[in-house]
Design a protein around this motif. Sequence first.
Motif, PDB file in Angstrom:
ATOM      1  N   GLY A  50      27.762  96.031   7.612  1.00 44.26           N
ATOM      2  CA  GLY A  50      28.243  95.032   8.416  1.00 44.26           C
ATOM      3  C   GLY A  50      29.146  93.960   7.538  1.00 44.26           C
ATOM      4  O   GLY A  50      29.427  93.014   7.788  1.00 44.26           O
ATOM      5  N   CYS A  51      29.908  94.769   6.675  1.00 43.10           N
ATOM      6  CA  CYS A  51      30.793  94.202   5.459  1.00 43.10           C
ATOM      7  C   CYS A  51      32.129  94.586   5.510  1.00 43.10           C
ATOM      8  O   CYS A  51      32.195  96.131   5.912  1.00 43.10           O
ATOM      9  N   SER A  52      33.075  94.098   5.122  1.00 46.71           N
ATOM     10  CA  SER A  52      34.620  94.391   4.847  1.00 46.71           C
ATOM     11  C   SER A  52      34.863  94.056   3.636  1.00 46.71           C
ATOM     12  O   SER A  52      34.340  93.179   2.797  1.00 46.71           O
ATOM     13  N   LEU A  53      35.809  94.965   3.070  1.00 46.08           N
ATOM     14  CA  LEU A  53      36.302  94.834   1.516  1.00 46.08           C
ATOM     15  C   LEU A  53      37.613  94.451   1.722  1.00 46.08           C
ATOM     16  O   LEU A  53      38.475  95.330   2.150  1.00 46.08           O
ATOM     17  N   VAL A  54      38.405  93.628   1.025  1.00 44.39           N
ATOM     18  CA  VAL A  54      39.757  93.229   0.927  1.00 44.39           C
ATOM     19  C   VAL A  54      40.202  93.279  -0.823  1.00 44.39           C
ATOM     20  O   VAL A  54      39.226  92.640  -1.300  1.00 44.39           O
ATOM     21  N   TYR A  69      50.069  89.849 -16.515  1.00 43.64           N
ATOM     22  CA  TYR A  69      48.797  90.636 -16.175  1.00 43.64           C
ATOM     23  C   TYR A  69      48.850  90.874 -14.550  1.00 43.64           C
ATOM     24  O   TYR A  69      49.428  90.033 -13.982  1.00 43.64           O
ATOM     25  N   VAL A  70      48.213  91.948 -14.194  1.00 47.68           N
ATOM     26  CA  VAL A  70      48.031  92.187 -12.841  1.00 47.68           C
ATOM     27  C   VAL A  70      46.392  91.424 -12.690  1.00 47.68           C
ATOM     28  O   VAL A  70      45.625  91.988 -13.458  1.00 47.68           O
ATOM     29  N   LYS A  71      46.308  90.763 -11.742  1.00 43.22           N
ATOM     30  CA  LYS A  71      45.071  90.158 -11.439  1.00 43.22           C
ATOM     31  C   LYS A  71      44.801  90.780 -10.084  1.00 43.22           C
ATOM     32  O   LYS A  71      45.326  90.662  -8.946  1.00 43.22           O
ATOM     33  N   ALA A  72      43.652  91.394  -9.919  1.00 45.69           N
ATOM     34  CA  ALA A  72      43.163  92.069  -8.883  1.00 45.69           C
ATOM     35  C   ALA A  72      41.757  91.171  -8.447  1.00 45.69           C
ATOM     36  O   ALA A  72      40.955  91.007  -9.290  1.00 45.69           O
ATOM     37  N   GLU A  73      41.861  91.169  -6.871  1.00 42.81           N
ATOM     38  CA  GLU A  73      40.792  90.227  -6.635  1.00 42.81           C
ATOM     39  C   GLU A  73      40.156  91.083  -5.502  1.00 42.81           C
ATOM     40  O   GLU A  73      40.728  91.492  -4.547  1.00 42.81           O
ATOM     41  N   ALA A  74      38.726  91.312  -5.578  1.00 40.60           N
ATOM     42  CA  ALA A  74      37.955  92.097  -4.760  1.00 40.60           C
ATOM     43  C   ALA A  74      37.262  91.270  -3.769  1.00 40.60           C
ATOM     44  O   ALA A  74      36.381  90.314  -4.315  1.00 40.60           O
ATOM     45  N   PHE A  75      37.193  91.029  -2.697  1.00 42.02           N
ATOM     46  CA  PHE A  75      36.675  90.024  -1.813  1.00 42.02           C
ATOM     47  C   PHE A  75      35.634  90.970  -0.875  1.00 42.02           C
ATOM     48  O   PHE A  75      36.029  92.019  -0.069  1.00 42.02           O
ATOM     49  N   LEU A  76      34.437  90.680  -0.798  1.00 43.55           N
ATOM     50  CA  LEU A  76      33.387  91.448   0.056  1.00 43.55           C
ATOM     51  C   LEU A  76      33.150  90.315   1.181  1.00 43.55           C
ATOM     52  O   LEU A  76      32.510  89.437   0.841  1.00 43.55           O
ATOM     53  N   TYR A  77      33.484  90.546   2.415  1.00 47.20           N
ATOM     54  CA  TYR A  77      33.001  89.524   3.481  1.00 47.20           C
ATOM     55  C   TYR A  77      31.926  90.169   4.432  1.00 47.20           C
ATOM     56  O   TYR A  77      31.928  91.505   4.451  1.00 47.20           O
ATOM     57  N   ASP A  78      31.231  89.199   4.813  1.00 52.55           N
ATOM     58  CA  ASP A  78      30.259  89.382   5.852  1.00 52.55           C
ATOM     59  C   ASP A  78      31.227  89.628   7.159  1.00 52.55           C
ATOM     60  O   ASP A  78      31.926  88.635   7.568  1.00 52.55           O
ATOM     61  N   ASN A  79      30.983  90.620   7.947  1.00 54.58           N
ATOM     62  CA  ASN A  79      31.829  90.765   9.081  1.00 54.58           C
ATOM     63  C   ASN A  79      31.458  89.722  10.336  1.00 54.58           C
ATOM     64  O   ASN A  79      32.535  89.682  11.211  1.00 54.58           O
ATOM     65  N   ALA A 117      37.687  95.140 -10.910  1.00 53.13           N
ATOM     66  CA  ALA A 117      37.101  94.220  -9.902  1.00 53.13           C
ATOM     67  C   ALA A 117      36.090  94.737  -9.061  1.00 53.13           C
ATOM     68  O   ALA A 117      34.956  94.086  -9.015  1.00 53.13           O
ATOM     69  N   LEU A 118      36.425  96.055  -8.720  1.00 54.13           N
ATOM     70  CA  LEU A 118      35.251  96.550  -7.869  1.00 54.13           C
ATOM     71  C   LEU A 118      33.971  96.807  -8.872  1.00 54.13           C
ATOM     72  O   LEU A 118      32.598  96.740  -8.439  1.00 54.13           O
ATOM     73  N   ASN A 119      34.252  97.403 -10.164  1.00 56.86           N
ATOM     74  CA  ASN A 119      33.133  97.492 -10.876  1.00 56.86           C
ATOM     75  C   ASN A 119      32.185  96.185 -11.193  1.00 56.86           C
ATOM     76  O   ASN A 119      31.039  96.205 -10.985  1.00 56.86           O
ATOM     77  N   GLY A 120      33.005  95.002 -11.052  1.00 53.09           N
ATOM     78  CA  GLY A 120      32.176  93.865 -11.218  1.00 53.09           C
ATOM     79  C   GLY A 120      31.483  93.429 -10.031  1.00 53.09           C
ATOM     80  O   GLY A 120      30.348  92.846 -10.043  1.00 53.09           O
ATOM     81  N   LEU A 121      32.220  93.456  -8.909  1.00 52.15           N
ATOM     82  CA  LEU A 121      31.641  93.181  -7.539  1.00 52.15           C
ATOM     83  C   LEU A 121      30.296  94.190  -7.041  1.00 52.15           C
ATOM     84  O   LEU A 121      29.476  93.504  -6.770  1.00 52.15           O
ATOM     85  N   PHE A 122      30.294  95.558  -7.407  1.00 52.15           N
ATOM     86  CA  PHE A 122      29.355  96.401  -7.220  1.00 52.15           C
ATOM     87  C   PHE A 122      28.372  96.761  -8.187  1.00 52.15           C
ATOM     88  O   PHE A 122      27.539  97.670  -8.098  1.00 52.15           O
TER      89      PHE A 122
END
Length: 153
Positions: A50-54, A69-79, A117-122
């Motif tokens: 029940g999550c979303s990724l942006v 630099y390119v700064k990528a932000e990965a957000f994991l949201y609770d739906n 960013a995804l490596n860090g988040l997950f």
Amino acid sequence: MENMNIRQKLHAIQTSLKAPKGQKNKFGGYKYRSCEDILTAVKPLLQEWGCSLVIKDDIVELGVSRRVYVKAEAFLYDNDGSAYIQANGFAREAEIKKGMDDAQITGSASSYARKYALNGLFAIDDSSLDPDATNKHSKESPKTNSTKTEDLF
């Protein structure tokens, strides 16, 4: 699942996620995982928990030298909209990359930044023994840095 907070859901996704290295570098002969490999692997888990990724990119200047630099932000949201967790990744564009136009250079830096960013988040480990982490084919390779912006646990 309904009683779980976003950190518990992230933990469940991190411990379940299998993101194999689905790409092969023809020049170096090693396997690596791309941003797309991670996204393909995580989508079913997002549905399950029940999550979303942006993911979004920004162009930022960093350091004393004000390098771009390119700064990528990965957000994991609770739906349910109650919370999110964020991780960032950075990649510097190469000034010159043989065989690439400017848009391709920026796109390559974006892919690197998003992947980290995804490596860090997950909690995806590209350890020092991992050829993807130690690829030194070109002196022009983008620098990367994965930065978590929130203490997850």
